[in-house]
Design a protein around this motif. Structure first.
Motif, PDB file in Angstrom:
ATOM      1  N   LEU A 293      29.893  27.965  42.437  1.00 30.06           N
ATOM      2  CA  LEU A 293      30.564  29.291  41.384  1.00 30.06           C
ATOM      3  C   LEU A 293      30.270  28.528  39.967  1.00 30.06           C
ATOM      4  O   LEU A 293      30.703  27.354  39.793  1.00 30.06           O
ATOM      5  N   TYR A 294      29.710  29.351  39.343  1.00 34.66           N
ATOM      6  CA  TYR A 294      29.409  28.863  37.927  1.00 34.66           C
ATOM      7  C   TYR A 294      30.384  29.157  37.143  1.00 34.66           C
ATOM      8  O   TYR A 294      31.497  29.724  37.294  1.00 34.66           O
ATOM      9  N   PRO A 295      30.730  28.374  35.987  1.00 34.57           N
ATOM     10  CA  PRO A 295      31.986  28.257  35.106  1.00 34.57           C
ATOM     11  C   PRO A 295      32.121  29.759  34.494  1.00 34.57           C
ATOM     12  O   PRO A 295      31.366  30.440  34.397  1.00 34.57           O
ATOM     13  N   SER A 296      33.637  30.263  34.763  1.00 33.10           N
ATOM     14  CA  SER A 296      33.943  31.354  34.405  1.00 33.10           C
ATOM     15  C   SER A 296      33.954  31.600  32.625  1.00 33.10           C
ATOM     16  O   SER A 296      34.153  30.638  32.004  1.00 33.10           O
ATOM     17  N   ARG A 297      33.617  32.876  32.297  1.00 33.33           N
ATOM     18  CA  ARG A 297      33.678  33.134  30.780  1.00 33.33           C
ATOM     19  C   ARG A 297      34.955  33.363  30.437  1.00 33.33           C
ATOM     20  O   ARG A 297      35.393  33.669  29.330  1.00 33.33           O
ATOM     21  N   ASP A 298      35.881  33.301  31.319  1.00 29.26           N
ATOM     22  CA  ASP A 298      37.338  33.820  31.010  1.00 29.26           C
ATOM     23  C   ASP A 298      37.985  32.633  30.339  1.00 29.26           C
ATOM     24  O   ASP A 298      37.315  31.345  30.502  1.00 29.26           O
ATOM     25  N   LEU A 299      38.966  32.567  29.519  1.00 35.86           N
ATOM     26  CA  LEU A 299      39.489  31.617  28.663  1.00 35.86           C
ATOM     27  C   LEU A 299      40.333  30.567  29.710  1.00 35.86           C
ATOM     28  O   LEU A 299      40.541  29.449  29.269  1.00 35.86           O
ATOM     29  N   ARG A 300      40.772  30.940  30.736  1.00 34.66           N
ATOM     30  CA  ARG A 300      41.594  30.076  31.579  1.00 34.66           C
ATOM     31  C   ARG A 300      40.920  29.944  32.839  1.00 34.66           C
ATOM     32  O   ARG A 300      39.901  30.747  33.314  1.00 34.66           O
ATOM     33  N   PRO A 301      41.181  28.789  33.647  1.00 33.28           N
ATOM     34  CA  PRO A 301      40.402  28.607  35.001  1.00 33.28           C
ATOM     35  C   PRO A 301      40.518  29.819  35.780  1.00 33.28           C
ATOM     36  O   PRO A 301      41.886  30.193  36.020  1.00 33.28           O
ATOM     37  N   MET A 302      39.648  29.862  36.833  1.00 38.01           N
ATOM     38  CA  MET A 302      40.082  31.034  37.838  1.00 38.01           C
ATOM     39  C   MET A 302      39.326  30.591  39.212  1.00 38.01           C
ATOM     40  O   MET A 302      38.339  29.704  39.119  1.00 38.01           O
ATOM     41  N   ALA A 303      40.433  30.588  39.954  1.00 40.06           N
ATOM     42  CA  ALA A 303      40.054  30.512  41.639  1.00 40.06           C
ATOM     43  C   ALA A 303      39.737  31.582  42.364  1.00 40.06           C
ATOM     44  O   ALA A 303      39.967  32.676  42.097  1.00 40.06           O
ATOM     45  N   VAL A 304      38.977  31.469  43.334  1.00 40.84           N
ATOM     46  CA  VAL A 304      38.419  32.479  44.301  1.00 40.84           C
ATOM     47  C   VAL A 304      38.618  32.222  45.610  1.00 40.84           C
ATOM     48  O   VAL A 304      38.307  31.077  46.015  1.00 40.84           O
ATOM     49  N   LYS A 305      39.244  33.033  46.488  1.00 45.10           N
ATOM     50  CA  LYS A 305      39.285  32.893  47.696  1.00 45.10           C
ATOM     51  C   LYS A 305      38.079  33.698  48.446  1.00 45.10           C
ATOM     52  O   LYS A 305      37.539  34.635  47.900  1.00 45.10           O
ATOM     53  N   TYR A 306      37.635  33.019  49.611  1.00 46.56           N
ATOM     54  CA  TYR A 306      36.432  33.621  50.285  1.00 46.56           C
ATOM     55  C   TYR A 306      36.202  33.172  51.480  1.00 46.56           C
ATOM     56  O   TYR A 306      36.872  32.259  52.153  1.00 46.56           O
ATOM     57  N   TRP A 307      35.485  33.884  52.296  1.00 43.67           N
ATOM     58  CA  TRP A 307      35.184  33.738  53.797  1.00 43.67           C
ATOM     59  C   TRP A 307      34.040  34.403  54.212  1.00 43.67           C
ATOM     60  O   TRP A 307      33.380  35.368  53.511  1.00 43.67           O
ATOM     61  N   MET A 308      33.305  33.970  55.339  1.00 35.35           N
ATOM     62  CA  MET A 308      32.110  34.669  55.665  1.00 35.35           C
ATOM     63  C   MET A 308      32.452  35.701  56.897  1.00 35.35           C
ATOM     64  O   MET A 308      33.455  35.567  57.566  1.00 35.35           O
ATOM     65  N   GLU A 309      31.797  36.935  56.875  1.00 37.59           N
ATOM     66  CA  GLU A 309      31.961  37.919  57.740  1.00 37.59           C
ATOM     67  C   GLU A 309      30.630  38.281  58.367  1.00 37.59           C
ATOM     68  O   GLU A 309      29.699  38.116  57.602  1.00 37.59           O
ATOM     69  N   ASN A 310      30.724  38.809  59.584  1.00 36.06           N
ATOM     70  CA  ASN A 310      29.566  39.254  60.039  1.00 36.06           C
ATOM     71  C   ASN A 310      29.498  40.877  59.917  1.00 36.06           C
ATOM     72  O   ASN A 310      30.205  41.424  59.211  1.00 36.06           O
ATOM     73  N   VAL A 311      28.332  41.570  60.325  1.00 41.00           N
ATOM     74  CA  VAL A 311      28.155  42.774  59.932  1.00 41.00           C
ATOM     75  C   VAL A 311      29.182  43.798  60.318  1.00 41.00           C
ATOM     76  O   VAL A 311      29.291  44.702  59.937  1.00 41.00           O
ATOM     77  N   ASN A 312      30.093  43.557  61.215  1.00 39.70           N
ATOM     78  CA  ASN A 312      31.313  44.237  61.792  1.00 39.70           C
ATOM     79  C   ASN A 312      32.521  43.986  60.836  1.00 39.70           C
ATOM     80  O   ASN A 312      33.543  44.693  61.074  1.00 39.70           O
ATOM     81  N   GLY A 313      32.353  43.174  59.887  1.00 39.73           N
ATOM     82  CA  GLY A 313      33.396  43.042  58.893  1.00 39.73           C
ATOM     83  C   GLY A 313      34.373  41.771  59.527  1.00 39.73           C
ATOM     84  O   GLY A 313      35.711  41.838  59.365  1.00 39.73           O
ATOM     85  N   ARG A 314      34.177  41.093  60.877  1.00 47.27           N
ATOM     86  CA  ARG A 314      34.991  40.200  61.498  1.00 47.27           C
ATOM     87  C   ARG A 314      34.784  38.983  60.843  1.00 47.27           C
ATOM     88  O   ARG A 314      33.465  38.449  60.400  1.00 47.27           O
ATOM     89  N   LYS A 315      35.682  38.027  60.654  1.00 47.24           N
ATOM     90  CA  LYS A 315      35.692  36.672  59.941  1.00 47.24           C
ATOM     91  C   LYS A 315      35.132  35.721  60.810  1.00 47.24           C
ATOM     92  O   LYS A 315      35.226  35.633  62.140  1.00 47.24           O
ATOM     93  N   ARG A 316      33.993  35.101  60.285  1.00 46.21           N
ATOM     94  CA  ARG A 316      33.456  33.689  60.739  1.00 46.21           C
ATOM     95  C   ARG A 316      33.589  32.648  60.305  1.00 46.21           C
ATOM     96  O   ARG A 316      32.872  31.412  60.453  1.00 46.21           O
ATOM     97  N   SER A 317      34.610  32.587  59.365  1.00 50.25           N
ATOM     98  CA  SER A 317      35.217  31.065  58.855  1.00 50.25           C
ATOM     99  C   SER A 317      36.478  31.249  58.327  1.00 50.25           C
ATOM    100  O   SER A 317      36.902  32.458  58.315  1.00 50.25           O
ATOM    101  N   ASP A 318      37.221  30.383  58.119  1.00 52.57           N
ATOM    102  CA  ASP A 318      38.686  30.368  57.545  1.00 52.57           C
ATOM    103  C   ASP A 318      38.658  30.922  56.196  1.00 52.57           C
ATOM    104  O   ASP A 318      37.405  30.739  55.564  1.00 52.57           O
ATOM    105  N   THR A 319      39.580  31.084  55.594  1.00 51.63           N
ATOM    106  CA  THR A 319      39.696  31.548  54.126  1.00 51.63           C
ATOM    107  C   THR A 319      39.562  30.221  53.469  1.00 51.63           C
ATOM    108  O   THR A 319      40.462  29.284  53.824  1.00 51.63           O
TER     109      THR A 319
END
Length: 130
Positions: free
Chosen positions: A59-85
């Motif tokens: 993730l490249y630095p945000s242009r926002d004035l404050r730091p920002m964190a993102v939650k993310y996980w990997m999904e398959n084509v059926n929308g099922r999670k393939r990793s933890d968050t």
């Protein structure tokens, strides 16, 4: 002698092409990608590495004035999670564990960290393979 050198060069060129192809990985880039608290999904990429090999998010630095964190996980084509968050702050890179299988397509689903956060736009890249 010249013919032997040509043959050796051709063989080396073929070996380099075959070796490069065997280790290729897909990389998805996103610019001004809109994320909300619900989460938004990137495009799908083919996992070419071994089952369970780490996936990468930059993730490249945000242009926002404050730091920002993102939650993310990997999904398959059926929308099922393939990793933890996982959680990553903009401006950093992370390797992440998963239980995805080689030869299948996966997307990254990314969301704002808190329910009260407004939508935001992020830029970066990811790959289903390390």
């Amino acid at each position: 002698m010249k013919n032997i050198k040509k043959i050796i060069l051709i063989v080396f060129a073929i070996m380099i092409c075959v070796t490069s192809y065997g280790f290729a990985k897909q990389i998805g880039e996103f610019t001004e990608f809109k994320i909300t608290y619900r989460g938004e999904r990137t495009g799908f990429l083919l996992k070419e590495g071994p089952n369970g090999s780490p996936f990468i998010l930059n993730l490249y630095p945000s242009r926002d004035l404050r730091p920002m964190a993102v939650k993310y996980w990997m999904e398959n084509v059926n929308g099922r999670k393939r990793s933890d968050t996982h959680r990553l702050e903009c401006g950093y890179r992370n390797e992440n564990s998963n239980w995805a299988s080689q030869g299948y397509s996966y997307a990254l689903k990314m969301a704002r960290e808190n329910w009260w956060d407004k939508e935001a736009y992020i830029t970066g890249s990811w790959s289903p393979d390390k």
